[in-house]
Design an enzyme around this catalytic site. Structure first.
Site, PDB file in Angstrom:
ATOM      1  N   ARG A 104      22.960  24.126 -13.772  1.00  0.00           N
ATOM      2  CA  ARG A 104      23.827  25.297 -13.891  1.00  0.00           C
ATOM      3  C   ARG A 104      23.472  26.032 -15.164  1.00  0.00           C
ATOM      4  O   ARG A 104      23.453  25.433 -16.239  1.00  0.00           O
ATOM      5  CB  ARG A 104      25.271  24.788 -14.029  1.00  0.00           C
ATOM      6  CG  ARG A 104      26.195  25.303 -13.010  1.00  0.00           C
ATOM      7  CD  ARG A 104      27.574  24.734 -13.082  1.00  0.00           C
ATOM      8  NE  ARG A 104      28.193  24.477 -14.361  1.00  0.00           N
ATOM      9  CZ  ARG A 104      29.502  24.578 -14.576  1.00  0.00           C
ATOM     10  NH1 ARG A 104      30.302  24.965 -13.608  1.00  0.00           N
ATOM     11  NH2 ARG A 104      30.016  24.282 -15.733  1.00  0.00           N
ATOM     12  N   THR A 108      25.660  32.014 -17.247  1.00  0.00           N
ATOM     13  CA  THR A 108      26.111  32.647 -15.997  1.00  0.00           C
ATOM     14  C   THR A 108      26.813  31.651 -15.068  1.00  0.00           C
ATOM     15  O   THR A 108      27.499  32.063 -14.143  1.00  0.00           O
ATOM     16  CB  THR A 108      24.912  33.224 -15.219  1.00  0.00           C
ATOM     17  OG1 THR A 108      24.077  32.125 -14.819  1.00  0.00           O
ATOM     18  CG2 THR A 108      24.098  34.188 -16.069  1.00  0.00           C
ATOM     19  N   ASP A 200      31.096  16.619 -18.955  1.00  0.00           N
ATOM     20  CA  ASP A 200      29.818  16.836 -18.280  1.00  0.00           C
ATOM     21  C   ASP A 200      29.344  15.509 -17.672  1.00  0.00           C
ATOM     22  O   ASP A 200      28.957  14.587 -18.401  1.00  0.00           O
ATOM     23  CB  ASP A 200      28.789  17.378 -19.287  1.00  0.00           C
ATOM     24  CG  ASP A 200      27.503  17.781 -18.581  1.00  0.00           C
ATOM     25  OD1 ASP A 200      26.915  16.939 -17.872  1.00  0.00           O
ATOM     26  OD2 ASP A 200      27.081  18.932 -18.734  1.00  0.00           O
TER      27      ASP A 200
HETATM   28  C1  PRP Z   1      26.882  19.610 -12.791  1.00  0.00           C
HETATM   29  C2  PRP Z   1      27.357  18.774 -11.624  1.00  0.00           C
HETATM   30  C3  PRP Z   1      27.136  19.679 -10.444  1.00  0.00           C
HETATM   31  C4  PRP Z   1      27.415  21.039 -11.033  1.00  0.00           C
HETATM   32  C5  PRP Z   1      28.766  21.484 -10.589  1.00  0.00           C
HETATM   33  O1  PRP Z   1      25.513  19.591 -12.892  1.00  0.00           O
HETATM   34  O2  PRP Z   1      26.697  17.551 -11.512  1.00  0.00           O
HETATM   35  O3  PRP Z   1      25.828  19.627  -9.909  1.00  0.00           O
HETATM   36  O4  PRP Z   1      27.391  20.901 -12.462  1.00  0.00           O
HETATM   37  O5  PRP Z   1      29.022  22.775 -11.015  1.00  0.00           O
HETATM   38  P1  PRP Z   1      29.200  23.992 -10.022  1.00  0.00           P
HETATM   39  O6  PRP Z   1      30.091  23.520  -8.913  1.00  0.00           O
HETATM   40  O7  PRP Z   1      29.846  25.038 -10.890  1.00  0.00           O
HETATM   41  O8  PRP Z   1      27.855  24.402  -9.531  1.00  0.00           O
HETATM   42  P2  PRP Z   1      24.733  20.310 -14.100  1.00  0.00           P
HETATM   43  O9  PRP Z   1      24.325  21.681 -13.701  1.00  0.00           O
HETATM   44  O10 PRP Z   1      25.528  20.180 -15.360  1.00  0.00           O
HETATM   45  O11 PRP Z   1      23.398  19.498 -14.191  1.00  0.00           O
HETATM   46  P3  PRP Z   1      23.165  17.950 -14.579  1.00  0.00           P
HETATM   47  O12 PRP Z   1      23.734  17.124 -13.450  1.00  0.00           O
HETATM   48  O13 PRP Z   1      21.689  17.865 -14.668  1.00  0.00           O
HETATM   49  O14 PRP Z   1      23.843  17.676 -15.884  1.00  0.00           O
HETATM   50  N1  URA Z   2      29.762  20.060 -14.259  1.00  0.00           N
HETATM   51  C1  URA Z   2      30.247  18.960 -14.887  1.00  0.00           C
HETATM   52  O1  URA Z   2      29.509  17.988 -15.103  1.00  0.00           O
HETATM   53  N2  URA Z   2      31.539  18.963 -15.269  1.00  0.00           N
HETATM   54  C2  URA Z   2      32.373  19.998 -15.024  1.00  0.00           C
HETATM   55  O2  URA Z   2      33.556  19.919 -15.388  1.00  0.00           O
HETATM   56  C3  URA Z   2      31.841  21.132 -14.377  1.00  0.00           C
HETATM   57  C4  URA Z   2      30.543  21.124 -13.986  1.00  0.00           C
END
Ligand code: PRP
Ligand code: URA
Length: 209
Positions: A104, A108, A200
């Site tokens: 993400r 944005t 996170d």
């Molecule tokens: C997190 C989580 C989801 C996403 C959810 O991943 O594991 O994939 O955010 O957010 P959304 O519903 O707003 O799209 P992140 O992008 O932080 O990546 P990571 O798992 O590599 O930390």
């Molecule tokens: N991704 C995460 O890991 N945690 C949140 O709360 C939202 C997005």
């Protein structure tokens, strides 16, 4: 419209209560994500079709039931979805595994794909897409779009914590997808993190922050 199922089992509620705690470190966090995934897998596979087969016990012949030739696949959204794979495979060891890399954008909040690798016969498999967090819904919607483009017919999405905003987005974009949620939280904050959430998920699983 497919089903949205929110977990009611006390073990799942208890373990989710544990992983929300700030002081829980990566080792315990990972272990509990794994356990929650096993329990959620049990719920999400409740409707797999069974077939009668004849077997022989040490005493006599009898009829038992087994899962009817279903081909399954688990598809984690990287990185955090990886934390759910072992628990899922513990329950359904014959499943194949596909991977979707998605992050993400911090400003944005839009999802960006960086990896996509599926089992060759993905269109013949029932697919469980797993990601601990459903926040805005952007990552889940994009991941499911990609899998559908590869011909997948039956997709179930599983997450441990969901925000109502993300759930609505996902249900609208993919009304045919069953959604299993460990806990439905209150809202998103201004940074699009789930409140109360657990922070996170990727960083907590892999110890990167
Ligand atoms: C997190 C989580 C989801 C996403 C959810 O991943 O594991 O994939 O955010 O957010 P959304 O519903 O707003 O799209 P992140 O992008 O932080 O990546 P990571 O798992 O590599 O930390
Ligand atoms: N991704 C995460 O890991 N945690 C949140 O709360 C939202 C997005």
């Amino acid at each position: 419209m497919a089903n949205t199922i929110i977990m009611e089992h006390p073990l799942i509620k208890h373990k989710i209560g544990m992983i929300r705690r700030r002081e829980v470190g990566s080792k315990d966090f990972r272990q509990m994500i794994r356990e929650i995934s096993m329990l959620m897998c049990y719920e999400a596979t409740r409707n797999l079709p069974l077939a009668d087969i004849e077997i022989e016990t040490p005493i006599c012949r009898t009829t038992v039931q087994e899962i009817r030739g279903k081909k399954l696949a688990v598809v984690p959204i990287l990185r955090a979805g990886l934390g759910m794979v072992d628990g899922m495979l513990e329950m359904i060891p014959a499943a194949k595994v596909g991977h979707i890399g998605m992050f993400r954008d911090e400003t944005t909040h839009e999802p960006h794909e960086y990896y996509f690798k599926m089992p060759q016969d993905i269109e013949q498999r029932d697919i469980f897409v797993v990601d601990p967090m459903l926040a805005t819904g952007g990552s889940a919607v994009a991941a499911i779009n990609m899998i559908k483009k590869r011909g997948a017919q039956k997709i179930t999405f599983m997450c441990i914590i969901a925000a109502p905003e993300g759930l609505e987005v996902l249900r609208k974009a993919h009304p045919d997808v069953d959604i299993y949620i460990g806990a439905l939280d209150e809202k998103l904050n201004e940074d699009k993190y789930i409140v109360p959430g657990l922070g996170d998920a990727g960083d907590r699983i892999f110890g990167t922050k």
